[in-house]
Design an enzyme around this catalytic site. Structure first.
Site, PDB file in Angstrom:
ATOM      1  N   CYS A 151       0.898  -1.216  -0.093  1.00 12.91           N
ATOM      2  CA  CYS A 151      -0.045   0.080   0.015  1.00 12.91           C
ATOM      3  C   CYS A 151       0.886   1.183  -0.256  1.00 12.91           C
ATOM      4  O   CYS A 151       1.518   1.439   0.807  1.00 12.91           O
ATOM      5  CB  CYS A 151      -0.927   0.023   1.206  1.00 12.91           C
ATOM      6  SG  CYS A 151      -1.969   1.474   1.322  1.00 12.91           S
ATOM      7  N   ARG A 154      -0.261   4.656   3.061  1.00 12.45           N
ATOM      8  CA  ARG A 154      -0.256   4.440   4.318  1.00 12.45           C
ATOM      9  C   ARG A 154       0.248   5.787   5.130  1.00 12.45           C
ATOM     10  O   ARG A 154       0.334   5.671   6.554  1.00 12.45           O
ATOM     11  CB  ARG A 154       1.039   3.389   4.672  1.00 12.45           C
ATOM     12  CG  ARG A 154       0.614   1.861   4.229  1.00 12.45           C
ATOM     13  CD  ARG A 154       1.731   1.009   4.411  1.00 12.45           C
ATOM     14  NE  ARG A 154       2.643   0.923   3.297  1.00 12.45           N
ATOM     15  CZ  ARG A 154       3.822   0.387   3.526  1.00 12.45           C
ATOM     16  NH1 ARG A 154       4.314  -0.119   4.684  1.00 12.45           N
ATOM     17  NH2 ARG A 154       4.571   0.615   2.152  1.00 12.45           N
ATOM     18  N   TRP A 328      -9.051   4.601  -0.229  1.00 11.96           N
ATOM     19  CA  TRP A 328      -9.597   5.479  -1.494  1.00 11.96           C
ATOM     20  C   TRP A 328      -8.879   5.067  -2.439  1.00 11.96           C
ATOM     21  O   TRP A 328      -7.772   4.802  -2.283  1.00 11.96           O
ATOM     22  CB  TRP A 328     -10.007   6.835  -1.082  1.00 11.96           C
ATOM     23  CG  TRP A 328      -8.717   7.692  -0.692  1.00 11.96           C
ATOM     24  CD1 TRP A 328      -7.759   8.243  -1.166  1.00 11.96           C
ATOM     25  CD2 TRP A 328      -8.452   7.535   0.870  1.00 11.96           C
ATOM     26  NE1 TRP A 328      -6.824   8.617  -0.471  1.00 11.96           N
ATOM     27  CE2 TRP A 328      -7.117   8.349   1.119  1.00 11.96           C
ATOM     28  CE3 TRP A 328      -9.058   7.531   1.929  1.00 11.96           C
ATOM     29  CZ2 TRP A 328      -6.504   8.773   2.116  1.00 11.96           C
ATOM     30  CZ3 TRP A 328      -8.600   7.591   3.269  1.00 11.96           C
ATOM     31  CH2 TRP A 328      -7.378   8.338   3.084  1.00 11.96           C
ATOM     32  N   GLU A 333      -5.558   2.485 -10.194  1.00  4.39           N
ATOM     33  CA  GLU A 333      -6.322   1.372  -9.939  1.00  4.39           C
ATOM     34  C   GLU A 333      -7.576   1.217 -11.012  1.00  4.39           C
ATOM     35  O   GLU A 333      -7.945   0.111 -11.413  1.00  4.39           O
ATOM     36  CB  GLU A 333      -6.511   1.391  -8.516  1.00  4.39           C
ATOM     37  CG  GLU A 333      -5.361   1.339  -7.476  1.00  4.39           C
ATOM     38  CD  GLU A 333      -5.938   1.655  -5.903  1.00  4.39           C
ATOM     39  OE1 GLU A 333      -5.760   0.404  -5.358  1.00  4.39           O
ATOM     40  OE2 GLU A 333      -6.368   2.573  -5.736  1.00  4.39           O
TER      41      GLU A 333
END
Length: 439
Positions: A151, A154, A328, A333
């Site tokens: 991720c 973070r 979010w 993506e």
């Protein structure tokens, strides 16, 4: 294992969203009475950073340069530090490792840590397991996100809010909790991270609740039998499975038919629930400069809520097998979901609408179509007041946070191929600056 009559399946592959069991200093021995050997070690052998015991995953998620050691206090990896450990001993050891970290970060006194461990040991002796306090669960969820190596968002790890659903025992209640999660996210405009935590699995049997769906909002896929798939090919297997075993009938076999959610409370048979339309939180993809994107032949859309539900949270010896979690979206993506050849594969159709020749690659038609799709996705989410971060801002934010992490605690887990955006990668200093990150 048998899930219900006539259907057998293996446990699906899981994504571990865990408190990393990191490292021990060379020659480490536990600082208290070991539940296995009964020996008591010296306090001075502990790593002051409260690193836990290493495991093969995530190992610990970050290796920089040629030296395997990460911790400046001499921690080195070991894949099987306790090869003959009994389940109860493992539970108590991992519980203590988390409690040491938790109380260190809370600034608790040694007496408070000792009292909490005595309580945990009593619970385990009586019930075979124990229960985390709300504060422990909240802290553990934050730490897990902080250390999730794939991720890039973070920076906000300490803002995640736990929705405690550990008393839920039925499939109906699990589904209602999932809808509550989606409703909260929609109300906040997808600007806040939540994690819904269902009961922990039994530490001996491993039996616990499950959310079968990869995400709370996903799109079905339908094959015509000769290789043509309508919808999201990533979900073809799941779609076929629920049609066959749950007798699900879709409202239509369109491109963006929202899949039902399948949940399974511990010890129960799984149940399928259709998602009411208002909880889908769908965003229509369009752009004023490219009117063809609004044509019926396209009608592109995506959910505004990336609510991942196939993860586990491993915390203090307990495993929470059902933890729907949202952050979010980054723009790339959604763009990849719509553009990848094994997903919606929309680039050829977009290029043709723009009059681009798609028979040759040297005219960069894919790059042009991808750029247009990226602009449309960003525009659409902004128009719908749904949170989304562009890949440039995301990388700048992550790189600054990454260096803050190195200063504050000396390491930061990361997986380069997941962190670096798939678009414009060479324009980021992080492309080479993080290229030694590995998992």
């Amino acid at each position: 294992m048998t899930l219900f009559s006539g259907y057998q399946t293996e446990r699906p592959s899981r994504v571990y969203f865990q408190l990393p069991q990191v490292l021990r200093p060379a020659g480490y021995q536990p600082s208290v009475t070991c539940p296995v050997t009964g020996q008591r070690a010296q306090n001075g052998s502990q790593c002051p950073l409260k690193h836990g015991t290493v495991s093969a995953s995530p190992y610990p998620g970050y290796v920089h340069g040629r030296k395997p050691a990460i911790c400046k206090h001499g921690c080195t990896p070991s894949l099987q530090p306790f090869p003959n450990e009994e389940p109860r001993a493992k539970l108590l050891r991992e519980a203590r490792e988390f409690q040491e970290l938790f109380h260190k970060e809370q600034g608790s006194s040694p007496a408070e840590l000792a009292a909490r461990m005595a309580d945990i040991e009593a619970q385990v002796a009586s019930n075979g397991t124990y229960t985390h306090t709300v504060d422990e669960l909240q802290a553990g969820a934050c730490i897990a996100w902080r250390n999730a190596p794939k991720c890039a968002n973070r920076k906000f790890w300490n803002t995640i809010e736990v929705l405690d659903q550990r008393t839920v025992q039925s499939n109906d209640s699990m589904f209602e909790a999932c809808l509550d999660h989606l409703a909260r996210v929609a109300k906040d405009g997808v600007t806040k991270a939540y994690i819904t935590v269902f009961p922990a699995a039994d530490p001996i049997t491993g039996v616990g609740p499950r959310v079968w769906s990869d995400q709370l909002v996903r799109f079905a896929a339908f094959s015509d039998g000769v290789g043509v798939v309508t919808g999201d090919p990533a979900n073809l297997g799941f779609t076929d499975m629920i049609q066959k075993n749950f007798h699900w009938t879709p409202r239509c076999k369109g491109l963006f038919e929202v899949l039902p959610i399948v949940v399974q409370a511990a010890g129960k048979e799984p149940s399928l629930f259709n998602v009411p339309e208002k909880y889908g939180n769908l965003v229509d993809i369009w752009h004023p400069d490219y009117q063809f994107l609004a044509d019926f032949s396209f009608s592109l859309k995506w959910t505004s809520v990336p609510a991942v539900s196939n993860m586990e949270l491993q915390l203090g010896g307990l495993t929470y097998t059902a933890i729907p979690f949202n952050g979010w979206f980054a723009d790339t993506e959604v763009v990849r979901d719509l553009a990848d050849e094994d997903r919606y594969n929309m680039l050829p159709a977009i290029a043709k609408k723009m009059g681009l020749e798609t028979d040759i690659d040297s005219n960069l038609w894919k790059d042009t179509a991808l750029h247009i799709l990226n602009r449309a996705v960003m525009h659409s989410f902004a128009h719908a007041d749904a949170a989304m971060v562009d890949h440039h801002t995301l990388m700048e934010s992550f790189y600054a946070w990454y260096h803050d992490e190195l200063k504050s605690r000396g390491w930061c887990p990361g997986n380069w191929k997941w962190l670096i955006p798939p678009i414009s990668s060479c324009t980021f200093k992080e492309y080479m600056g993080l290229h030694k990150m590995t998992e």
